[in-house]
Structure formats: structure tokens, C-alpha cells
Enzyme design. Structure first.
Site, PDB file in Angstrom:
ATOM      1  N   GLY A   1      43.160   8.221  34.666  1.00  8.08           N
ATOM      2  CA  GLY A   1      43.092   9.664  34.901  1.00  8.08           C
ATOM      3  C   GLY A   1      43.311   9.928  36.386  1.00  8.08           C
ATOM      4  O   GLY A   1      43.722   9.038  37.120  1.00  8.08           O
TER       5      GLY A   1
ATOM      6  N   PHE B   1      41.012  10.768  38.597  1.00 11.74           N
ATOM      7  CA  PHE B   1      39.939  10.229  39.433  1.00 11.74           C
ATOM      8  C   PHE B   1      39.799   8.730  39.189  1.00 11.74           C
ATOM      9  O   PHE B   1      39.784   7.921  40.096  1.00 11.74           O
ATOM     10  CB  PHE B   1      38.607  10.908  39.074  1.00 11.74           C
ATOM     11  CG  PHE B   1      38.651  12.392  39.290  1.00 11.74           C
ATOM     12  CD1 PHE B   1      38.896  13.260  38.237  1.00 11.74           C
ATOM     13  CD2 PHE B   1      38.474  12.926  40.568  1.00 11.74           C
ATOM     14  CE1 PHE B   1      38.934  14.628  38.447  1.00 11.74           C
ATOM     15  CE2 PHE B   1      38.520  14.301  40.775  1.00 11.74           C
ATOM     16  CZ  PHE B   1      38.751  15.149  39.709  1.00 11.74           C
TER      17      PHE B   1
ATOM     18  N   GLU C   1      39.586   5.582  35.614  1.00 10.53           N
ATOM     19  CA  GLU C   1      39.958   5.209  34.253  1.00 10.53           C
ATOM     20  C   GLU C   1      39.318   6.175  33.245  1.00 10.53           C
ATOM     21  O   GLU C   1      38.235   6.717  33.497  1.00 10.53           O
ATOM     22  CB  GLU C   1      39.469   3.772  34.004  1.00 10.53           C
ATOM     23  CG  GLU C   1      40.079   3.087  32.808  1.00 10.53           C
ATOM     24  CD  GLU C   1      41.592   2.855  32.958  1.00 10.53           C
ATOM     25  OE1 GLU C   1      42.012   2.368  34.017  1.00 10.53           O
ATOM     26  OE2 GLU C   1      42.312   3.216  32.007  1.00 10.53           O
ATOM     27  N   VAL C   2      40.020   6.411  32.170  1.00  7.18           N
ATOM     28  CA  VAL C   2      39.470   7.202  31.057  1.00  7.18           C
ATOM     29  C   VAL C   2      39.286   6.256  29.877  1.00  7.18           C
ATOM     30  O   VAL C   2      40.179   5.456  29.584  1.00  7.18           O
ATOM     31  CB  VAL C   2      40.417   8.353  30.666  1.00  7.18           C
ATOM     32  CG1 VAL C   2      39.836   9.157  29.500  1.00  7.18           C
ATOM     33  CG2 VAL C   2      40.672   9.260  31.873  1.00  7.18           C
TER      34      VAL C   2
ATOM     35  N   LYS D   1      35.690  10.385  31.015  1.00  4.19           N
ATOM     36  CA  LYS D   1      36.373  10.351  32.319  1.00  4.19           C
ATOM     37  C   LYS D   1      35.396   9.746  33.313  1.00  4.19           C
ATOM     38  O   LYS D   1      34.233  10.142  33.341  1.00  4.19           O
ATOM     39  CB  LYS D   1      36.742  11.767  32.793  1.00  4.19           C
ATOM     40  CG  LYS D   1      37.774  12.467  31.955  1.00  4.19           C
ATOM     41  CD  LYS D   1      38.182  13.815  32.593  1.00  4.19           C
ATOM     42  CE  LYS D   1      39.374  13.653  33.505  1.00  4.19           C
ATOM     43  NZ  LYS D   1      40.126  14.912  33.717  1.00  4.19           N
TER      44      LYS D   1
ATOM     45  N   ASP E   1      48.228  24.505  35.531  1.00  4.23           N
ATOM     46  CA  ASP E   1      48.922  23.260  35.171  1.00  4.23           C
ATOM     47  C   ASP E   1      49.139  23.148  33.669  1.00  4.23           C
ATOM     48  O   ASP E   1      48.935  22.098  33.070  1.00  4.23           O
ATOM     49  CB  ASP E   1      48.118  22.063  35.694  1.00  4.23           C
ATOM     50  CG  ASP E   1      48.974  20.817  35.787  1.00  4.23           C
ATOM     51  OD1 ASP E   1      48.423  19.725  36.016  1.00  4.23           O
ATOM     52  OD2 ASP E   1      50.208  20.940  35.598  1.00  4.23           O
TER      53      ASP E   1
ATOM     54  N   ARG F   1      51.780  17.483  28.822  1.00  2.00           N
ATOM     55  CA  ARG F   1      50.983  16.293  29.172  1.00  2.00           C
ATOM     56  C   ARG F   1      49.496  16.603  29.229  1.00  2.00           C
ATOM     57  O   ARG F   1      48.668  15.692  29.126  1.00  2.00           O
ATOM     58  CB  ARG F   1      51.462  15.731  30.515  1.00  2.00           C
ATOM     59  CG  ARG F   1      51.223  16.667  31.665  1.00  2.00           C
ATOM     60  CD  ARG F   1      51.729  16.191  33.013  1.00  2.00           C
ATOM     61  NE  ARG F   1      51.708  17.297  33.970  1.00  2.00           N
ATOM     62  CZ  ARG F   1      52.714  18.159  34.108  1.00  2.00           C
ATOM     63  NH1 ARG F   1      53.842  18.003  33.396  1.00  2.00           N
ATOM     64  NH2 ARG F   1      52.627  19.177  34.964  1.00  2.00           N
ATOM     65  N   ASN F   2      49.149  17.883  29.416  1.00  3.70           N
ATOM     66  CA  ASN F   2      47.739  18.264  29.540  1.00  3.70           C
ATOM     67  C   ASN F   2      47.154  18.838  28.264  1.00  3.70           C
ATOM     68  O   ASN F   2      46.079  19.441  28.290  1.00  3.70           O
ATOM     69  CB  ASN F   2      47.594  19.284  30.676  1.00  3.70           C
ATOM     70  CG  ASN F   2      47.818  18.641  32.021  1.00  3.70           C
ATOM     71  OD1 ASN F   2      47.560  17.451  32.192  1.00  3.70           O
ATOM     72  ND2 ASN F   2      48.339  19.399  32.962  1.00  3.70           N
TER      73      ASN F   2
ATOM     74  N   ASP G   1      43.002  19.396  29.937  1.00  3.95           N
ATOM     75  CA  ASP G   1      42.884  18.865  31.298  1.00  3.95           C
ATOM     76  C   ASP G   1      42.852  20.008  32.298  1.00  3.95           C
ATOM     77  O   ASP G   1      43.750  20.842  32.304  1.00  3.95           O
ATOM     78  CB  ASP G   1      44.064  17.947  31.644  1.00  3.95           C
ATOM     79  CG  ASP G   1      43.783  17.242  32.964  1.00  3.95           C
ATOM     80  OD1 ASP G   1      43.361  16.098  32.956  1.00  3.95           O
ATOM     81  OD2 ASP G   1      43.954  17.916  34.014  1.00  3.95           O
TER      82      ASP G   1
HETATM   83  C1  LIG Z   1      40.960  12.877  29.904  1.00  6.80           C
HETATM   84  C2  LIG Z   1      41.744  12.534  28.672  1.00  6.80           C
HETATM   85  O1  LIG Z   1      41.015  13.041  27.555  1.00  6.80           O
HETATM   86  C3  LIG Z   1      41.294  12.578  26.274  1.00  6.80           C
HETATM   87  C4  LIG Z   1      42.302  11.662  25.992  1.00  6.80           C
HETATM   88  C5  LIG Z   1      42.508  11.262  24.664  1.00  6.80           C
HETATM   89  C6  LIG Z   1      43.573  10.279  24.315  1.00  6.80           C
HETATM   90  C7  LIG Z   1      44.633  10.059  25.195  1.00  6.80           C
HETATM   91  C8  LIG Z   1      45.630   9.135  24.851  1.00  6.80           C
HETATM   92  C9  LIG Z   1      45.581   8.451  23.630  1.00  6.80           C
HETATM   93  C10 LIG Z   1      44.510   8.687  22.778  1.00  6.80           C
HETATM   94  S1  LIG Z   1      44.432   7.874  21.277  1.00  6.80           S
HETATM   95  C11 LIG Z   1      42.846   7.389  20.988  1.00  6.80           C
HETATM   96  O2  LIG Z   1      44.814   8.823  20.281  1.00  6.80           O
HETATM   97  O3  LIG Z   1      45.285   6.705  21.359  1.00  6.80           O
HETATM   98  C12 LIG Z   1      43.508   9.599  23.103  1.00  6.80           C
HETATM   99  C13 LIG Z   1      41.721  11.811  23.645  1.00  6.80           C
HETATM  100  N1  LIG Z   1      40.761  12.705  23.931  1.00  6.80           N
HETATM  101  C14 LIG Z   1      40.539  13.102  25.198  1.00  6.80           C
HETATM  102  N2  LIG Z   1      39.581  14.034  25.463  1.00  6.80           N
HETATM  103  C15 LIG Z   1      43.121  13.187  28.742  1.00  6.80           C
HETATM  104  C16 LIG Z   1      43.204  14.567  28.557  1.00  6.80           C
HETATM  105  C17 LIG Z   1      44.470  15.163  28.636  1.00  6.80           C
HETATM  106  F1  LIG Z   1      44.578  16.480  28.516  1.00  6.80           F
HETATM  107  C18 LIG Z   1      45.626  14.426  28.885  1.00  6.80           C
HETATM  108  C19 LIG Z   1      45.537  13.045  29.033  1.00  6.80           C
HETATM  109  C20 LIG Z   1      44.293  12.441  28.997  1.00  6.80           C
HETATM  110  N3  LIG Z   1      44.258  11.063  29.201  1.00  6.80           N
HETATM  111  N4  LIG Z   1      43.639  10.440  30.235  1.00  6.80           N
HETATM  112  C21 LIG Z   1      43.935   9.112  30.102  1.00  6.80           C
HETATM  113  C22 LIG Z   1      44.769   8.936  29.013  1.00  6.80           C
HETATM  114  N5  LIG Z   1      44.996  10.168  28.448  1.00  6.80           N
END
Ligand SMILES: C[C@@H](Oc1cc(-c2cccc(S(C)(=O)=O)c2)cnc1N)c1cc(F)ccc1N1NC=CN1
Length: 327
Positions: free
Chosen positions: A41, A43, A45-46, A66, A165, A169-170, A186
Site C-alpha cells: 500500500g 504506507f 504492506e496490506v 493496512k 483520486d 485502481r482505487n 482508497d
Molecule cells: C487497502 C486495500 O484494501 C483491500 C484490498 C483487497 C484486495 C486487493 C487485491 C486482491 C484481493 S483478493 C483477496 O481478492 O485477491 C483483495 C480487498 N479488500 C480491501 N479492503 C486496497 C484498497 C484499494 F482500494 C485498492 C487496492 C488495495 N490494495 N492494497 C494492496 C493490494 N490491494
């Protein structure tokens, strides 16, 4: 940011009310189990994890965590806290839910609902039609994703919150399968996994130029109409199934292109009704851009237009990020 939180002033205004950290639910660290890394992320690792809501519970809730590394600047600590405060104030089905925080010691955690469909950009790219498999998605699927994001944006607009933003991607999906819901997930203007989307402007501040209107990247003016412009680019991302906008064009060239009136072309097979919404979001005069209530009305019109719904997402022939591809 909407309301700069200084080191000495850990308050946050939202919807006319004032909040401080004590308003955030504290998640006991011992009820949390991190299972695997999801990616880097802004900051730190997530992780994916499991949260035992009540100590005696057998069932554990899947969560995303996060993390803020121990060695963080005061500014990073502040930004991390502010992001938690921001997310903690929202209450809408198309905005990611904050479960709580672990701020008692390092590493600090923000605990979010896990959206197991992953991010919208990746989902779109994975859903592109291939010779062996026509796209698993149809036009209605794409429009429903756009409606979900517009509903989230409308809520932010109603609460006078400027996101700054809005981009595929968010946004995250509850699932990849039908019945999926898309949520804005995000709020940190975070430099998520798509580092290249952020243009290093001067110092370390990086701006998502390709999603920004002229008044934002020229004069630093951000209003709700900034988010409308970005939403128009998100529409383009969805209809192109996850292309990088202005493919192959460097950020500084995008700035001069847009300032002189240049705009993104309609993606292949993009229905004219949908492209018309995009171009209305990219009006040079911010007040002339629609609000999200209007955008939702126009999307509803697309969803009731048989010709629009019948538009196929047939394999495309064209330049992709990895060169000329025939599909
Ligand atoms: C902070 C992170 O939050 C999340 C990621 C994923 C999530 C992200 C990617 C893949 C999967 S999964 C379990 O479906 O493979 C779940 C699932 N739920 C979240 N609440 C995030 C929010 C966003 F709006 C955009 C990207 C990310 N991240 N941060 C690091 C990687 N993605």
C-alpha cells in the site's frame, strides 16, 4: 486534503461534525490474525486477515489490514490516522467499511472489510475477451459497475467530501461473480500498486495527472467537479476494460493535450450514449460538468437503451500497453 489535520489538532470535520481518534473502534490486536500479503500500500504492506469479533466466537471475519511501518514520519502517522478517521465517518454501501484500528502501538493497523473481488482495474483486465473465451462480462455488467461507483461518489458529493483520486485502481469488488458490488476503497490519494499512474511533480508529491482536470493540475483547484472529471476517466477505464488512459502518452504531454482541448477517444465498441457521459464530465468549465445525480440519471438511460445493452464486448484489435495485439 479536505481539512488539514495538524500534529496538534487531531480533529476531523465531516458532514459538519467534528471527530477525533476516540471515535474510532479499537480492535484488540490479539483478535486479529494476518494470513497473507495482498500487496504494497502507500504506507506499508496490506494483508488479508481474520478478525474474531467476540472472544468466544468460533467464526472469524475476513478483513484487509493496512499497516503503518514502525519507522514512519510524523506526517505519515498523521496521514494514516486521517485516512482512518475519513473512512470511519462514511456509511454507504458503495464505500469500503472501516472495521476499526489498532493504534495502541506499532505497527499500527487500519482494519477494513475484505472485498474479495480485488480491485476494479485488475478485474477489468482479467475480463477481456480472448479467442478461447469471449468476455465473461457484458455491457450491463460494465454499466452496473459504473453505477455503483457513481452512487459512492454521489454520497461523497452530498457530504461535500472531495476524493481527489477517483480511479479504477482505487475501487474494489465484493466478488468477481455476478451480483458483485463495487466500492470506493482508497482514500489516501495513496500511491497504491499502480505507482506509474502518479506523476512525480516536483518533489515527492505524485499526482494522478491522467485523471485530473486542467484547473487541478494547473492551479491546484479541487472541487467536487474534480471528482466528476476523474469519474469520466474511470468510465473510460471501464469501457476499455482496464486500459491505461492516453496509452503510451507521458503525463506532461497529457497536460498540454488536455489544456488545448484534446480528450480521450471512445474505447472500441463504446456506445455513443456512454461516451457522451464521459465527454460531459470533461467539460473545460467545472460548473458545466454534470453532478453525480445527473450522471446516475444518464447511466439509467443507458441501461434502458436496448441498442446500448446489445453492444458486444467483442475481441479488440489494437495497440495495448504490451504492443500490437490481435485477440
Ligand atoms: C487497502 C486495500 O484494501 C483491500 C484490498 C483487497 C484486495 C486487493 C487485491 C486482491 C484481493 S483478493 C483477496 O481478492 O485477491 C483483495 C480487498 N479488500 C480491501 N479492503 C486496497 C484498497 C484499494 F482500494 C485498492 C487496492 C488495495 N490494495 N492494497 C494492496 C493490494 N490491494
Amino acid at each position: 486534503r479536505n481539512d488539514l489535520m495538524t500534529e496538534t489538532n487531531p480533529n476531523y470535520e465531516f458532514a459538519g461534525e467534528r471527530y477525533t481518534l476516540k471515535d474510532l473502534r479499537d480492535v484488540p490486536r490479539e483478535h486479529l490474525r494476518l494470513t497473507r500479503a495482498l500487496g504494497q500500500g502507500a504506507f506499508g504492506e496490506v494483508y488479508e486477515g481474520l478478525y474474531k469479533m467476540r472472544p468466544g466466537d468460533a467464526v472469524e471475519m475476513p478483513v484487509a489490514v493496512k499497516t503503518l511501518p514502525e519507522l514512519s514520519t510524523l506526517q505519515a502517522e498523521n496521514d494514516f490516522m486521517l485516512e482512518a478517521l475519513i473512512m470511519g465517518k462514511f456509511n454507504h454501501p458503495n464505500i469500503v467499511h472501516l472495521i476499526g484500528v489498532c493504534f495502541d502501538k506499532h505497527p499500527r493497523y487500519i482494519v477494513l472489510e475484505l472485498l474479495s473481488g480485488g480491485d476494479l482495474k485488475t478485474f477489468l483486465r482479467e475480463s477481456r475477451p480472448r479467442n478461447d473465451r469471449p468476455s465473461a462480462l457484458n455491457m450491463k455488467d460494465l454499466l452496473m459497475c459504473c453505477v455503483d461507483v457513481a452512487k459512492g461518489c454521489k454520497y461523497l458529493e452530498e457530504n461535500r467530501f472531495i476524493h481527489r483520486d477517483i480511479a479504477a485502481r482505487n475501487c474494489l469488488l465484493t466478488a468477481k461473480t455476478p451480483g458483485r458490488i463495487v466500492k470506493i476503497a482508497d482514500f489516501g490519494m495513496a500511491r497504491e500498486v499502480y505507482m506509474s499512474d502518479y506523476y512525480r511533480k516536483g518533489g515527492k508529491a505524485m499526482l494522478p495527472i491522467k485523471w485530473m482536470p486542467p484547473e487541478a493540475f494547473l492551479d491546484g483547484i479541487f472541487t467536487t467537479k474534480t471528482d466528476v472529471w476523474s469519474y469520466g476517466v474511470l468510465l473510460w477505464e471501464v469501457m476499455s476494460l482496464g486500459y491505461m488512459p492516453y496509452t503510451g502518452c507521458a503525463n506532461r504531454n497529457v497536460m498540454s493535450l488536455v489544456v488545448s482541448g484534446g480528450r480521450l477517444e471512445p474505447p472500441p465498441n463504446c456506445p455513443s450514449l456512454v461516451y457522451a457521459i464521459m465527454t460531459s464530465c470533461w467539460h473545460p468549465e467545472p460548473p458545466q460538468r454534470p453532478d453525480f445525480a445527473t450522471i446516475l440519471e444518464k447511466l439509467a438511460g443507458c441501461l434502458q437503451d436496448p441498442e446500448t445493452l446489445a453492444t458486444p464486448l467483442k475481441p479488440m484489435i489494437g495497440l495495448t500497453e504490451s504492443g500490437l495485439q490481435i485477440r
